[in-house]
Design a protein around this motif. Structure first.
Motif, PDB file in Angstrom:
ATOM      1  N   LYS A  83      95.621  -9.512  15.119  1.00 27.54           N
ATOM      2  CA  LYS A  83      95.700  -9.444  13.659  1.00 27.54           C
ATOM      3  C   LYS A  83      96.464  -8.193  13.258  1.00 27.54           C
ATOM      4  CE  LYS A  83      92.912  -9.493   9.512  1.00 27.54           C
ATOM      5  NZ  LYS A  83      91.595  -9.419   8.927  1.00 27.54           N
ATOM      6  N   GLY A  87      96.654  -9.253   7.762  1.00 27.92           N
ATOM      7  CA  GLY A  87      96.430 -10.674   7.996  1.00 27.92           C
ATOM      8  C   GLY A  87      97.025 -11.129   9.315  1.00 27.92           C
ATOM      9  N   TRP A  88      97.177 -12.446   9.458  1.00 27.33           N
ATOM     10  CA  TRP A  88      97.706 -13.067  10.668  1.00 27.33           C
ATOM     11  C   TRP A  88      99.155 -13.469  10.419  1.00 27.33           C
ATOM     12  CZ3 TRP A  88      94.631 -12.930  14.882  1.00 27.33           C
ATOM     13  CH2 TRP A  88      93.289 -12.623  14.660  1.00 27.33           C
ATOM     14  N   TYR A 136      99.403 -15.092   6.803  1.00 24.74           N
ATOM     15  CA  TYR A 136      98.263 -15.815   6.234  1.00 24.74           C
ATOM     16  C   TYR A 136      97.045 -14.905   6.248  1.00 24.74           C
ATOM     17  CZ  TYR A 136     100.938 -20.136   6.870  1.00 24.74           C
ATOM     18  OH  TYR A 136     101.890 -21.120   6.806  1.00 24.74           O
ATOM     19  N   GLU A 137      96.113 -15.173   5.346  1.00 19.62           N
ATOM     20  CA  GLU A 137      94.873 -14.406   5.272  1.00 19.62           C
ATOM     21  C   GLU A 137      93.952 -14.757   6.445  1.00 19.62           C
ATOM     22  OE1 GLU A 137      92.243 -11.678   3.885  1.00 19.62           O
ATOM     23  OE2 GLU A 137      93.984 -12.197   2.674  1.00 19.62           O
ATOM     24  N   LEU A 138      93.846 -16.048   6.748  1.00 17.68           N
ATOM     25  CA  LEU A 138      92.910 -16.508   7.770  1.00 17.68           C
ATOM     26  C   LEU A 138      93.625 -16.941   9.042  1.00 17.68           C
ATOM     27  CD1 LEU A 138      90.652 -18.692   5.455  1.00 17.68           C
ATOM     28  CD2 LEU A 138      90.231 -16.353   6.195  1.00 17.68           C
ATOM     29  N   ARG A 139      92.961 -16.729  10.160  1.00 14.76           N
ATOM     30  CA  ARG A 139      93.539 -17.104  11.453  1.00 14.76           C
ATOM     31  C   ARG A 139      93.709 -18.611  11.568  1.00 14.76           C
ATOM     32  NH1 ARG A 139      91.763 -15.425  17.552  1.00 14.76           N
ATOM     33  NH2 ARG A 139      93.036 -17.014  18.555  1.00 14.76           N
ATOM     34  N   LYS A 140      92.744 -19.381  11.065  1.00 10.98           N
ATOM     35  CA  LYS A 140      92.837 -20.838  11.207  1.00 10.98           C
ATOM     36  C   LYS A 140      94.031 -21.412  10.444  1.00 10.98           C
ATOM     37  CE  LYS A 140      89.627 -22.014   7.512  1.00 10.98           C
ATOM     38  NZ  LYS A 140      88.432 -22.725   7.134  1.00 10.98           N
ATOM     39  N   GLU A 141      94.407 -20.780   9.319  1.00 17.52           N
ATOM     40  CA  GLU A 141      95.593 -21.224   8.581  1.00 17.52           C
ATOM     41  C   GLU A 141      96.860 -20.963   9.395  1.00 17.52           C
ATOM     42  OE1 GLU A 141      93.817 -20.243   4.108  1.00 17.52           O
ATOM     43  OE2 GLU A 141      95.228 -18.857   5.054  1.00 17.52           O
TER      44      GLU A 141
END
Length: 180
Positions: A83, A87-88, A136-141
């Motif tokens: 990270k 973000g990612w 992106y804010e989230l890793r899954k996104e």
């Protein structure tokens, strides 16, 4: 009016006294070994390597004891994406030179809210350099964007999408450098 004897006395006195009237000290020769570089075995170090030897000795002293213990970044489980501060980040290559920021944003916003998008331009031509950084804010996104867009067609070119930062060794193709 001075006599010759008085003038000679004045000269001798002037030599013993400085311009300001105080006695001058004779310059003594420097102490033996002063200003010379000495290695750890006590030998004189001469020539171009003298500075390097002195610098190495200083570095050894500086990093001895507790001062030589450095902190390291925790790997948290070894290899994988890392990270960034905010973000990612996905690294996208193979972008058509005529693409614009809006086109890339529309294509990658399907996977989540894009926090930041960098699409560098060539200063000389004004066209896109061929890569982008999508955050992106989230890793899954970010993971969904990588899985869906890696190998996808975009403006008649195939995209390559991967993590911008990874822990551990680079998992891409091997180095092109010749091994001898």
């Amino acid at each position: 009016i001075f006599s010759a004897r008085e003038m000679a006395d004045e000269e001798v006195l002037g030599d013993a006294l400085g311009d300001d009237g105080y006695e001058q000290e004779e310059e003594s020769a420097p102490a033996p070994g002063a200003g010379k570089k000495v290695d750890s075995a006590g030998r004189k170090v001469k020539g171009r390597g003298a500075k390097d030897a002195a610098a190495q000795m200083e570095a050894e002293e500086r990093y001895s004891g507790r001062a030589g213990q450095f902190e390291s970044v925790d790997n948290e489980g070894g290899k994988g994406p890392a990270k960034s501060v905010e973000g990612w980040i996905c690294f996208v290559t193979g972008i058509n030179e005529e693409a614009n920021e809006e086109d890339v944003y529309d294509k990658f916003s399907d996977f989540g809210e894009i926090k930041n998008l960098q699409l560098p331009l060539d200063r000389r031509t004004g066209f896109v350099k061929g890569y982008a950084l999508v955050e992106y804010e989230l890793r899954k996104e970010a993971q969904a964007a990588i899985e869906e867009m890696n190998g996808a067609e975009f403006m008649e070119q195939t995209l390559t999408v991967d993590w911008a930062f990874t822990k551990g060794p680079f998992k891409g193709r091997q180095s092109t450098r010749r091994m001898t």
